[in-house]
Design a protein around this motif. Structure first.
Motif, PDB file in Angstrom:
ATOM      1  N   PHE B 265     -46.990  -6.198 -40.975  1.00 44.47           N
ATOM      2  CA  PHE B 265     -46.273  -4.875 -40.849  1.00 44.47           C
ATOM      3  C   PHE B 265     -45.138  -4.662 -42.040  1.00 44.47           C
ATOM      4  N   VAL B 266     -44.544  -5.531 -42.760  1.00 41.07           N
ATOM      5  CA  VAL B 266     -43.691  -5.344 -43.822  1.00 41.07           C
ATOM      6  C   VAL B 266     -44.202  -4.749 -44.844  1.00 41.07           C
ATOM      7  N   ALA B 267     -45.547  -5.328 -45.363  1.00 44.07           N
ATOM      8  CA  ALA B 267     -45.852  -4.814 -46.504  1.00 44.07           C
ATOM      9  C   ALA B 267     -46.669  -3.248 -46.167  1.00 44.07           C
ATOM     10  N   MET B 268     -47.329  -3.407 -44.887  1.00 48.19           N
ATOM     11  CA  MET B 268     -47.982  -2.340 -44.506  1.00 48.19           C
ATOM     12  C   MET B 268     -47.004  -0.955 -44.253  1.00 48.19           C
ATOM     13  N   SER B 269     -46.049  -1.174 -43.917  1.00 51.55           N
ATOM     14  CA  SER B 269     -44.823  -0.149 -43.853  1.00 51.55           C
ATOM     15  C   SER B 269     -44.736   0.251 -45.266  1.00 51.55           C
ATOM     16  N   CYS B 270     -44.720  -0.506 -46.316  1.00 55.79           N
ATOM     17  CA  CYS B 270     -44.454  -0.001 -47.600  1.00 55.79           C
ATOM     18  C   CYS B 270     -45.828   0.880 -47.986  1.00 55.79           C
ATOM     19  N   ILE B 271     -47.020   0.501 -47.471  1.00 53.02           N
ATOM     20  CA  ILE B 271     -48.143   1.203 -48.052  1.00 53.02           C
ATOM     21  C   ILE B 271     -48.160   2.637 -47.311  1.00 53.02           C
ATOM     22  N   VAL B 272     -47.611   2.576 -45.877  1.00 48.56           N
ATOM     23  CA  VAL B 272     -47.351   4.022 -45.395  1.00 48.56           C
ATOM     24  C   VAL B 272     -46.408   4.721 -46.206  1.00 48.56           C
ATOM     25  N   GLY B 273     -45.397   4.023 -46.324  1.00 50.34           N
ATOM     26  CA  GLY B 273     -44.174   4.799 -46.955  1.00 50.34           C
ATOM     27  C   GLY B 273     -44.713   5.370 -48.346  1.00 50.34           C
ATOM     28  N   MET B 274     -45.542   4.557 -49.209  1.00 57.73           N
ATOM     29  CA  MET B 274     -46.017   5.130 -50.205  1.00 57.73           C
ATOM     30  C   MET B 274     -46.704   6.622 -50.069  1.00 57.73           C
ATOM     31  N   PHE B 275     -47.599   6.276 -49.114  1.00 58.18           N
ATOM     32  CA  PHE B 275     -48.591   7.937 -48.818  1.00 58.18           C
ATOM     33  C   PHE B 275     -47.343   8.937 -48.241  1.00 58.18           C
ATOM     34  N   LEU B 276     -46.411   8.450 -47.559  1.00 57.06           N
ATOM     35  CA  LEU B 276     -45.408   9.451 -46.938  1.00 57.06           C
ATOM     36  C   LEU B 276     -44.651   9.883 -48.303  1.00 57.06           C
ATOM     37  N   LEU B 277     -44.244   8.830 -49.340  1.00 63.81           N
ATOM     38  CA  LEU B 277     -43.630   9.395 -50.294  1.00 63.81           C
ATOM     39  C   LEU B 277     -44.478  10.580 -51.271  1.00 63.81           C
ATOM     40  N   ILE B 278     -45.680  10.202 -51.375  1.00 58.10           N
ATOM     41  CA  ILE B 278     -46.676  11.005 -52.145  1.00 58.10           C
ATOM     42  C   ILE B 278     -46.381  12.441 -51.391  1.00 58.10           C
ATOM     43  N   THR B 279     -46.622  12.422 -50.247  1.00 50.41           N
ATOM     44  CA  THR B 279     -46.829  13.713 -49.533  1.00 50.41           C
ATOM     45  C   THR B 279     -45.451  14.587 -49.622  1.00 50.41           C
ATOM     46  N   VAL B 280     -44.431  13.803 -49.577  1.00 47.34           N
ATOM     47  CA  VAL B 280     -43.236  14.453 -49.434  1.00 47.34           C
ATOM     48  C   VAL B 280     -43.016  15.010 -50.942  1.00 47.34           C
ATOM     49  N   LEU B 281     -43.316  14.242 -51.964  1.00 46.93           N
ATOM     50  CA  LEU B 281     -43.231  14.701 -53.247  1.00 46.93           C
ATOM     51  C   LEU B 281     -44.125  15.965 -53.616  1.00 46.93           C
ATOM     52  N   GLY B 282     -45.236  15.908 -52.744  1.00 50.16           N
ATOM     53  CA  GLY B 282     -45.916  16.924 -52.663  1.00 50.16           C
ATOM     54  C   GLY B 282     -45.389  18.537 -52.184  1.00 50.16           C
ATOM     55  N   TRP B 283     -45.118  18.148 -51.150  1.00 53.52           N
ATOM     56  CA  TRP B 283     -44.153  19.248 -50.562  1.00 53.52           C
ATOM     57  C   TRP B 283     -43.238  19.849 -51.424  1.00 53.52           C
ATOM     58  N   LYS B 284     -42.411  18.716 -51.985  1.00 47.96           N
ATOM     59  CA  LYS B 284     -41.163  19.252 -52.752  1.00 47.96           C
ATOM     60  C   LYS B 284     -41.878  20.099 -53.939  1.00 47.96           C
ATOM     61  N   VAL B 285     -42.884  19.790 -54.681  1.00 50.22           N
ATOM     62  CA  VAL B 285     -43.518  20.351 -55.782  1.00 50.22           C
ATOM     63  C   VAL B 285     -44.081  21.600 -55.076  1.00 50.22           C
ATOM     64  N   ALA B 286     -44.436  21.747 -53.958  1.00 49.92           N
ATOM     65  CA  ALA B 286     -44.951  23.064 -53.464  1.00 49.92           C
ATOM     66  C   ALA B 286     -43.778  24.015 -53.252  1.00 49.92           C
ATOM     67  N   TRP B 287     -42.655  23.425 -52.798  1.00 53.61           N
ATOM     68  CA  TRP B 287     -41.643  24.341 -52.314  1.00 53.61           C
ATOM     69  C   TRP B 287     -40.963  24.983 -53.764  1.00 53.61           C
ATOM     70  N   ARG B 288     -40.997  24.089 -54.908  1.00 50.08           N
ATOM     71  CA  ARG B 288     -40.174  24.435 -56.025  1.00 50.08           C
ATOM     72  C   ARG B 288     -41.049  25.302 -56.965  1.00 50.08           C
ATOM     73  N   THR B 289     -42.303  25.190 -56.879  1.00 53.22           N
ATOM     74  CA  THR B 289     -43.156  26.062 -57.837  1.00 53.22           C
ATOM     75  C   THR B 289     -42.915  27.319 -57.663  1.00 53.22           C
ATOM     76  N   THR B 290     -42.536  28.175 -58.335  1.00 58.48           N
ATOM     77  CA  THR B 290     -42.421  29.639 -58.217  1.00 58.48           C
ATOM     78  C   THR B 290     -43.826  30.268 -58.209  1.00 58.48           C
ATOM     79  N   ASP B 291     -44.756  29.881 -59.027  1.00 64.05           N
ATOM     80  CA  ASP B 291     -46.088  30.204 -59.113  1.00 64.05           C
ATOM     81  C   ASP B 291     -46.970  30.095 -57.770  1.00 64.05           C
TER      82      ASP B 291
END
Lengths: 737, 365
Positions: B265-291
């Motif tokens: 579970f511990v390691a898999m949480s990290c894997i899920v966390g990485m996917f979550l982080l990519i998604t969250v960063l993606g939203w951040k990029v989408a949010w901030r881009t003016t174009d």
């Protein structure tokens, strides 16, 4: 700049992300951590298969570590024709590759119609139990060639009990019957008595499997070996046993006697060095034998030992101070009327003669008169101390107790009768044990055949050293008795028959009339000889008895020669120093390097030696020779079928004649079975490596060559290779198709 | 908030997941052939990712139409017997010499780019059904239809879900969106009932009894056993038992289960966390881009990773009915890996533009 609505929509997606991933994490935690136990159990259930381990029965070894009984694994071949169904369901037709049935018939050695039946009614069939190696291999080859579905041909491992020396010590070893694991239920002998130690443990273990139930990893060797049984080390000496058995069998044969028993006991420990019964049997084929052959007479058959009892009576008289060794005793007129019965001597001596003379000539009159001197109770108790009237507790099943009536039932005649060996019965074991006590300074030792129980890795589980049971007489008395017994051989009834060149021996003959008038109208005798060897410092007690000999009847003439022959071998094998080395050397030289008389008879006698002359260990002609494989040493797996070319390459080049003329000459073993070859080599004093199974096809050194000190002798055996050839022929045929 | 460099972070996360994937594929397949292949794909993927990062992403806008056409063409080509590789009754792969590619994966990215262009260009008319919604619906519907014909219901579903998410972000009217969902229900039902195995899987999912465990529910059952026996710390790398024929598709669709069994579970949480982080960063990029094009592009790519990962995990964990979908970055398979890495390159590219354009700063401030 993006609009507010756009950002709101993004915020929605952002939220959904957290919602979904949170759900995933919660679910993951639930499955992995909270329900962990539950799923572990489910995983273990499906990922493992319970496997019952097949224990390997412990080996039985002689006192020098030579294998007398061993087990090896064989395959029981199962053919599950249901696996060949073309589709699912019980009615689906079988998909039988062309040629398969013919090949199976050939390899299994059965008619084609019988094999066809397996396919007509698809089921799981045991087609070959305890299959020889080559049949297993041929079946595996068929499996591969036809690419049969998994588990169509299954090899189940079963252990097979094997007695490499066949008849040797059969009554001590006993035999086994089959259970799930193979031959692993002791039925007689030490196989029965020590079954708990030998049989090992029936354990189950779990092996990881894939979803097709195929094992993923082999079971660890330690796990398998932890189920194996312990080994037994007997007090039996293989060589002494062999010569004892042979000498007895030949004598019984010569005299057309009904049966015979010979026991050699180590007087110091009570350990049995050899125990022979005639008739005997081959435990490898015990089911083909009858009760008469399997009966261990040495333990079970009490009989009136006759004059051998005079040893015990005289010992008790001397020990009680009722008789002095130098006394003159009354032998009457060769007969005496006592308590209303006549007691006669075989050869009348007459008058007052020294005790030594009366004992040597086995005077019944003198002994009967002397027995009047001892109190009935004292006499009874003395005989009980010798072990009469109760079983001795030897570690073999079925021991009898003999007969000694309680003193209350004695008549006035009883003492005189007992003194000359009537009114009481002893098993041969009781006789040799009582005799051994005298040879052991009066200490009677507990008789036993097992020296130690040893685990497979060499740890001693139990040890059975000599255990003193009772003091039967003073050492001084015993010393006097030894002198009296030596007199029997030097000047009495054993003269000229029991002497062993170079050694001082002592003993006592015994002849009992079993039947004054048997059905055949013949008078039936039991002729015995009880001896201690060497008499000046006894090492072994030897008791020989022959039941219903024809042509000869007295213990001196019937059994003493057997004693003599055994004693000679014992001296040689145990390395007992002769009291007269010069005489011993002269004898040895005369006898051409200690060649066994039996072999000489066979060589210079008639050209076709009888089974008797061939020795006791000849394998029954119809027994089909030897089992498929022979383990070379305890604990080793069985050898694969012999690759002749390989075996040949293992043999060192012959012809390097060794300079040492002292070395034994290699006998001709070619064409012999393993037991025959082993026997012949043992005679020559050669321990050879034996490879393979079947009949001897090669040997090193060549016959008649001396064995070099630098290397061990080797004999290669090969099976009739019909089956293998058939299998390979079938293979070619298939490829042609 | 420039303490963390978003493109670099995305790059590292992608590489970390790809590396985990290579190890997991090797362990689950126990085959060095898969390892070599996966390493090769990762190399091509890395090149594609860097390429997509290096170019000016506005080039994609111009190329998007042609990209979409090529992707659609490949999707059609796959249906041609002899060219498309038929596996288990489905033509999903194009045999291209020794390697085979899955056009539906490529279609996903091509459609995202085209949709970003279309939606950003029609921003003004997006509320109108015929000018805004309808063209987008036609393009998406065409792709979905051609993929359903293969048949690859799962891929078509994911494709629709991604574009739907983009429509949502692009401010389509709720009325239209809800209406589309309602309209999709009968279509989905038809597609669903046309193949008996789909219904079976759904029944197996809904009623988890013994009978279905041995049939349609077997895979899910085995998947849960794998995950469940992992515990907190797992059985250890390479120690999976379930990969021995119990769990089919152990190195592709169900690789998450094998990883969970081995790593815990511990390691898999990290894997899920990485996917979550990519998604969250993606939203951040989408949010901030003016174009808007860039923002929609980021949204599409993020949705692709998010939907791919979450649906796969939900299936493996029994939260959704069994569907043959790969786990982005991790499952064995070249097309998915290369396309996903290329998509991450695009996301990094858009993210990098945040730091290059003055406007971006203004938004941040």
């Amino acid at each position: 700049m993006l609009r507010k609505t756009y950002r709101f929509r993004l915020l929605l997606l952002w939220c959904s992300t957290f919602f979904v991933f949170s759900a995933i994490l919660v679910r993951l935690y639930h499955v992995q951590v909270i329900d962990n136990e539950k799923y572990l159990v489910r995983a273990a259930e499906q990922q493992h298969k319970r496997v019952t381990l097949t224990p390997r029965r412990g080996d039985i070894l002689d006192r020098n570590g030579s294998i007398l009984a061993t087990s090896y694994f064989t395959d029981t071949i199962v053919l599950d024709t249901r696996k060949l169904r073309r589709g699912k369901g019980d009615e689906a037709p079988l998909d039988i590759p062309p040629g398969l049935i013919d090949d199976l018939a050939e390899v299994l050695g059965r008619p084609r119609s019988q094999i066809q039946q397996y396919f007509d009614k698809p089921y799981r069939y045991y087609v070959y139990r305890k299959a020889p190696e080559e049949v297993s291999q041929a079946m595996a080859m068929i499996d591969e060639r036809y690419d049969l579905p998994p588990n169509t041909i299954i090899f189940e491992k079963q252990s097979k009990r094997y007695y490499p020396k066949a008849h040797l010590a059969a009554h001590i070893l006993g035999f086994t019957k089959i259970d799930d694991a193979g031959d692993n239920i002791g039925l007689a002998g030490v196989e029965l008595q020590y079954d708990e130690y030998l049989k090992g443990s029936y354990q189950e273990t779990q092996i990881p499997v894939n979803s097709l139930r195929t094992g993923l990893a082999p079971i660890a060797d330690e796990v398998i070996e932890s189920t194996y049984g312990h080994n037994l080390i007997l007090t039996i000496d293989e060589q002494i046993q062999m010569f004892t058995q042979r000498a007895l069998r030949r004598r019984v044969g010569e005299l057309q006697a009904r049966s015979g028993v010979a026991i050699v006991m180590d007087v110091r420990t009570g350990g049995i060095l050899a125990l022979a019964n005639c008739p005997d049997f081959d435990p490898n084929h015990f089911s083909e034998t009858d009760d008469d052959q399997r009966l261990n007479r040495a333990l079970t058959d009490p009989f009136e030992v006759g004059s051998v009892m005079k040893i015990l009576t005289t010992t008790l008289l001397l020990d009680g101070g009722l008789l002095t060794p130098s006394e003159n005793v009354n032998t009457g007129s060769g007969a005496v009327f006592l308590h209303g019965r006549w007691i006669r001597d075989v050869h009348a001596i007459g008058g007052w003669v020294p005790l030594r003379h009366a004992f040597a000539e086995s005077s019944n009159v003198a002994m009967a008169l002397l027995s009047e001197r001892i109190e009935q109770v004292a006499y009874y108790q003395g005989l009980r101390r010798f072990g009469l009237g109760s079983s001795l507790g030897i570690d073999l099943p079925g021991e009898g107790s003999g007969i000694l009536r309680p003193v209350e039932q004695w008549t006035a005649m009883s003492r005189a009768s007992l003194a000359i060996g009537y009114e009481t019965s002893l098993t041969p074991l009781q006789a040799v044990s009582a005799l051994a006590a005298i040879g052991n300074n009066g200490w009677r030792m507990a008789p036993h055949v097992v020296q130690a129980v040893v685990s497979r890795d060499g740890r001693t589980i139990r040890e059975f050293p000599g255990e003193p049971v009772e003091r039967v007489a003073n050492p001084e008395t015993c010393a006097n008795m030894l002198e009296l017994m030596e007199a029997v051989v030097l000047e009495g009834t054993g003269k000229g028959r029991a002497e062993v060149p170079g050694f001082r021996v002592g003993g006592k003959t015994g002849t009992t009339v079993k039947h004054y008038r048997s059905d055949s109208g013949r008078k039936l005798y039991i002729a015995s000889f009880a001896g201690l060897f060497p008499i000046d410092e006894p090492r072994v007690a030897i008791f020989v008895t022959v039941d219903e000999p024809r042509g000869a009847k007295y213990g001196g003439e019937v059994s003493a020669p057997v004693f003599r022959e055994i004693a000679l071998k014992v001296a040689h094998i145990l390395g007992i120093p002769p009291s007269d080395p010069a005489e011993y050397e002269a004898y040895r030289r005369k006898e051409e390097g200690f060649v066994d008389p039996a072999l000489r008879v066979a060589e210079d006698g008639d050209s076709s030696p009888s089974a008797e002359d061939n020795g006791v260990l000849a394998v029954d002609a119809d027994s089909g020779g030897m089992p498929a494989a022979l383990p070379v040493e305890p604990g080793r797996p069985v050898l694969p079928a012999v690759d002749l070319a390989l075996a040949e390459s293992l043999l060192p080049a012959t012809g390097d004649e060794d300079a040492e003329a002292e070395r034994p000459r290699m006998p001709d073993c070619l064409g012999l079975t393993m037991v025959e070859a082993w026997e012949r080599l043992a005679e020559a004093g050669i321990e050879a490596r034996m490879i393979g199974s079947g009949l001897a096809v090669r040997q090193d050194p060549a016959p008649g060559r001396r064995l070099p000190a630098s290397r061990a002798a080797m004999v290669v055996f090969a099976q009739n290779t019909d089956v293998a050839q058939k299998a390979s022929a079938g293979e070619d045929a298939f490829q042609a198709q | 908030m420039r303490t963390l460099n978003t493109p670099l972070l995305l790059f590292m996360l992608t590489l970390a997941l790809v590396t985990c994937g290579i190890v997991a594929v090797y362990s689950a397949s126990a085959s060095s052939a898969y390892l070599t292949k996966q390493l090769l794909f990762a190399g091509i993927g890395l090149a594609a990712m860097l390429f997509c990062y290096a170019i000016d992403y506005h080039v994609l806008k111009r190329a998007s139409f042609w990209l979409m056409l090529v992707a659609f063409g490949l999707c059609c080509l796959v249906l041609v017997p002899g060219i498309g590789n038929e596996v288990k009754g489905a033509r999903r792969w194009l045999a291209l010499g020794p390697i085979s590619i899955q056009p539906s994966e490529l279609a996903k990215l091509a459609l995202i780019i085209y949709m970003a262009k279309m939606l950003s260009e029609r921003r003004a008319v997006i509320k109108s059904f015929f000018s805004g919604v309808f063209p987008a619906l036609v393009v998406t519907g065409a792709f979905a239809a051609i993929i359903v014909i293969e048949p690859d219901f799962g891929a078509a579903f994911v494709l629709c879900l991604i574009t739907f998410g983009m429509w949502l972000a692009a401010e389509m009217r709720w009325f239209h969106l809800v209406g589309l969902v309602l309209a999709a229900v009968p279509a989905a039902l038809v597609a669903f009932l046309s193949e008996p195995y789909r219904a079976k899987r759904l029944i197996a999912f809904m009623f988890r009894d013994k009978e279905t465990l041995l049939g349609a529910g077997w895979q899910l059952h085995q998947s849960l056993i794998a995950i469940g026996s992992g515990g907190l710390w797992g059985l250890g790398l390479g120690e999976s038992r379930q990969k021995f024929h119990y769990l089919s598709e152990a190195h592709t669709d169900f690789i998450f289960a094998i990883m969970a069994e081995e790593l815990g579970f511990v390691a898999m949480s990290c894997i899920v966390g990485m996917f979550l982080l990519i998604t969250v960063l993606g939203w951040k990029v989408a949010w901030r881009t003016t174009d808007l094009f860039g923002s929609l592009l980021a949204t599409g790519v993020t949705l692709m990773v998010f939907i791919g990962a979450s649906i796969n995990m939900c299936v493996v964990l029994g939260l959704l009915p069994t569907k043959g979908l790969v786990l982005p970055f991790i499952s064995a398979g070249g097309s998915s890996l290369i396309v996903c890495m290329a998509a991450m390159g695009i996301l990094m590219n858009v993210a990098a533009s945040l730091y290059h354009h003055q406007g971006a700063r203004a938004v941040t401030a």
